[in-house]
Each structure stands twice: as structure tokens, then as C-alpha cells.
Design a protein around this motif. Structure first.
Motif, PDB file in Angstrom:
ATOM      1  N   TRP A  18       0.657  -1.158   0.035  1.00  0.00           N
ATOM      2  CA  TRP A  18       0.016  -0.161  -0.080  1.00  0.00           C
ATOM      3  C   TRP A  18       0.645   1.311  -0.005  1.00  0.00           C
ATOM      4  O   TRP A  18       2.038   1.304   0.429  1.00  0.00           O
ATOM      5  CB  TRP A  18      -1.063  -0.016   1.213  1.00  0.00           C
ATOM      6  N   LYS A  56      -7.473  -9.699   1.315  1.00  0.00           N
ATOM      7  CA  LYS A  56      -7.056  -8.413   1.738  1.00  0.00           C
ATOM      8  C   LYS A  56      -7.246  -8.119   3.128  1.00  0.00           C
ATOM      9  O   LYS A  56      -6.525  -7.517   3.947  1.00  0.00           O
ATOM     10  CB  LYS A  56      -8.082  -7.351   0.983  1.00  0.00           C
ATOM     11  N   LEU A  60      -4.573  -6.739   5.806  1.00  0.00           N
ATOM     12  CA  LEU A  60      -4.936  -5.543   6.734  1.00  0.00           C
ATOM     13  C   LEU A  60      -4.754  -6.001   8.278  1.00  0.00           C
ATOM     14  O   LEU A  60      -4.053  -5.113   8.782  1.00  0.00           O
ATOM     15  CB  LEU A  60      -6.036  -5.094   6.290  1.00  0.00           C
ATOM     16  N   SER A  63      -1.171  -6.022   9.006  1.00  0.00           N
ATOM     17  CA  SER A  63      -0.386  -4.611   8.917  1.00  0.00           C
ATOM     18  C   SER A  63      -0.781  -3.808  10.093  1.00  0.00           C
ATOM     19  O   SER A  63      -0.309  -3.159  10.601  1.00  0.00           O
ATOM     20  CB  SER A  63      -0.904  -3.991   7.475  1.00  0.00           C
ATOM     21  N   GLY A  68      -0.434   0.005  12.780  1.00  0.00           N
ATOM     22  CA  GLY A  68      -1.765   0.740  13.036  1.00  0.00           C
ATOM     23  C   GLY A  68      -2.170   1.235  11.851  1.00  0.00           C
ATOM     24  O   GLY A  68      -1.992   0.872  10.688  1.00  0.00           O
ATOM     25  N   LEU A  69      -3.514   1.534  11.879  1.00  0.00           N
ATOM     26  CA  LEU A  69      -4.160   2.032  10.965  1.00  0.00           C
ATOM     27  C   LEU A  69      -3.573   3.324  10.314  1.00  0.00           C
ATOM     28  O   LEU A  69      -3.680   4.474  11.174  1.00  0.00           O
ATOM     29  CB  LEU A  69      -5.876   2.297  11.243  1.00  0.00           C
ATOM     30  N   GLN A  70      -3.064   3.521   9.097  1.00  0.00           N
ATOM     31  CA  GLN A  70      -2.576   4.441   8.619  1.00  0.00           C
ATOM     32  C   GLN A  70      -3.618   5.461   7.896  1.00  0.00           C
ATOM     33  O   GLN A  70      -3.132   6.653   7.755  1.00  0.00           O
ATOM     34  CB  GLN A  70      -1.498   4.036   7.480  1.00  0.00           C
ATOM     35  N   GLU A  71      -4.661   5.062   7.684  1.00  0.00           N
ATOM     36  CA  GLU A  71      -5.648   6.192   6.898  1.00  0.00           C
ATOM     37  C   GLU A  71      -6.963   5.626   7.458  1.00  0.00           C
ATOM     38  O   GLU A  71      -7.398   4.669   7.374  1.00  0.00           O
ATOM     39  CB  GLU A  71      -5.576   5.848   5.067  1.00  0.00           C
ATOM     40  N   GLY A  87     -14.125   1.981   3.136  1.00  0.00           N
ATOM     41  CA  GLY A  87     -13.193   1.384   4.102  1.00  0.00           C
ATOM     42  C   GLY A  87     -13.684  -0.216   4.583  1.00  0.00           C
ATOM     43  O   GLY A  87     -13.461  -0.401   5.721  1.00  0.00           O
ATOM     44  N   CYS A  88     -14.496  -0.856   3.835  1.00  0.00           N
ATOM     45  CA  CYS A  88     -15.111  -2.075   4.173  1.00  0.00           C
ATOM     46  C   CYS A  88     -13.920  -3.184   4.775  1.00  0.00           C
ATOM     47  O   CYS A  88     -14.032  -3.674   5.682  1.00  0.00           O
ATOM     48  CB  CYS A  88     -15.537  -2.841   3.084  1.00  0.00           C
ATOM     49  N   HIS A  89     -12.779  -3.221   4.025  1.00  0.00           N
ATOM     50  CA  HIS A  89     -11.738  -4.141   4.542  1.00  0.00           C
ATOM     51  C   HIS A  89     -10.999  -3.761   5.717  1.00  0.00           C
ATOM     52  O   HIS A  89     -10.805  -4.459   6.766  1.00  0.00           O
ATOM     53  CB  HIS A  89     -10.621  -4.168   3.416  1.00  0.00           C
ATOM     54  N   ARG A  90     -10.854  -2.362   5.865  1.00  0.00           N
ATOM     55  CA  ARG A  90     -10.351  -1.653   7.172  1.00  0.00           C
ATOM     56  C   ARG A  90     -11.242  -2.123   8.403  1.00  0.00           C
ATOM     57  O   ARG A  90     -10.953  -2.554   9.333  1.00  0.00           O
ATOM     58  CB  ARG A  90      -9.879  -0.469   7.052  1.00  0.00           C
TER      59      ARG A  90
END
Ligand code: ADP
Length: 119
Positions: A18, A56, A60, A63, A68-71, A87-90
Motif C-alpha cells: 500500500w 485483503k 490488513l 498490517s 496501526g491504521l494509517q488512513e 473502508g469495508c476491508h479496514r
């Protein structure tokens, strides 16, 4: 002379495919606010109709645990209710990791905007 290496540490290069947008202060001014919301407080009206790519999601999860969540995910606030459409996958990664909260970029909207997202 001193080197100019004053930037913050970056996620390990090449480990993930990413790219990150980074903070966007200009957009944050336009009625958007970044905040941590309880995962359980976000309604996902389209959640059942869109299947996530499980590879995915798994990548995620790893990752997010690692760096951490970057976005943040984008969320609409309509009449006191939070709605997530992207942002479904996050989002699923957070659910599966059992995380209580998720970093969101919240935008206030009205019922008309909400209806457009539901079409
Ligand atoms: P989503 O359905 O959540 O948008 P995508 O697979 O389409 O899933 O995109 C993943 C997004 O997650 C990218 O925009 C990427 O920048 C973002 N992201 C945020 N935090 C991370 C992280 N820790 N590792 C990988 N991607 C991340």
C-alpha cells in the motif's frame, strides 16, 4: 553539515504494497474531523451486500497490528448516527481483531446525502 533526516519513522519499505496519503490538513478543515469511534457504533447499511476479499482483510489485520491504521475510514454523521459506506476491508479487519475503536474521518451530512449513499 548535519543530514536532513528529521522525518518520522516510516513503515518498513516494501513490506506492504500500500501507499499512504498521509495527513491532509486542508481537507480536515472542510467540516471533517478525525476521531476514534467504537466499531459497534458505526452502521453499515450496505455491509451485507458487498463481500470483502478475505486475503485483503487478512493482510490488513496483520498490517494494522504491526503499524496501526494509517488512513482513517470515511464516516458520515447524520442526525447523530454514524454511517460507514467505504473502508469495508479496514472495518472488517478491526472487527476480526476485536478492536473496540476505529480511527474515522467524520463528515456531517443531512438525510438527502445519506439517501444518495443508499442508492
Ligand atoms: P478498504 O475496503 O478498507 O478501503 P482496500 O483494500 O481497498 O480496503 O484499501 C486498503 C486501504 O487501507 C488503503 O487505502 C490503505 O492506504 C489503507 N490502510 C490504512 N492503514 C493500513 C495499514 N496499516 N496497512 C495497510 N493499509 C492500510
Amino acid at each position: 553539515e548535519e543530514s536532513q533526516s528529521t522525518s518520522a519513522p516510516q513503515p518498513a519499505a516494501g513490506k506492504y504494497s500500500w501507499t499512504f496519503d498521509g495527513p491532509s490538513p486542508a481537507r480536515e478543515g472542510g467540516g471533517r474531523q478525525v476521531m476514534d469511534l467504537p466499531v459497534a457504533s458505526i452502521r453499515r447499511p450496505l455491509g451485507r451486500t458487498r463481500a470483502n476479499n478475505q486475503d485483503k482483510v487478512a493482510a490488513l489485520m496483520e498490517s494494522i497490528q504491526d503499524i496501526g491504521l494509517q488512513e482513517p475510514i470515511d464516516v458520515l454523521l447524520v442526525d447523530g448516527v454514524y454511517y460507514g459506506f467505504s473502508g469495508c476491508h479496514r472495518f472488517e479487519a478491526h472487527q476480526r481483531l476485536g478492536l473496540e475503536t476505529i480511527r474515522c474521518r467524520v463528515r456531517k451530512a443531512n438525510q438527502q446525502v445519506l439517501k444518495m449513499h443508499l442508492m
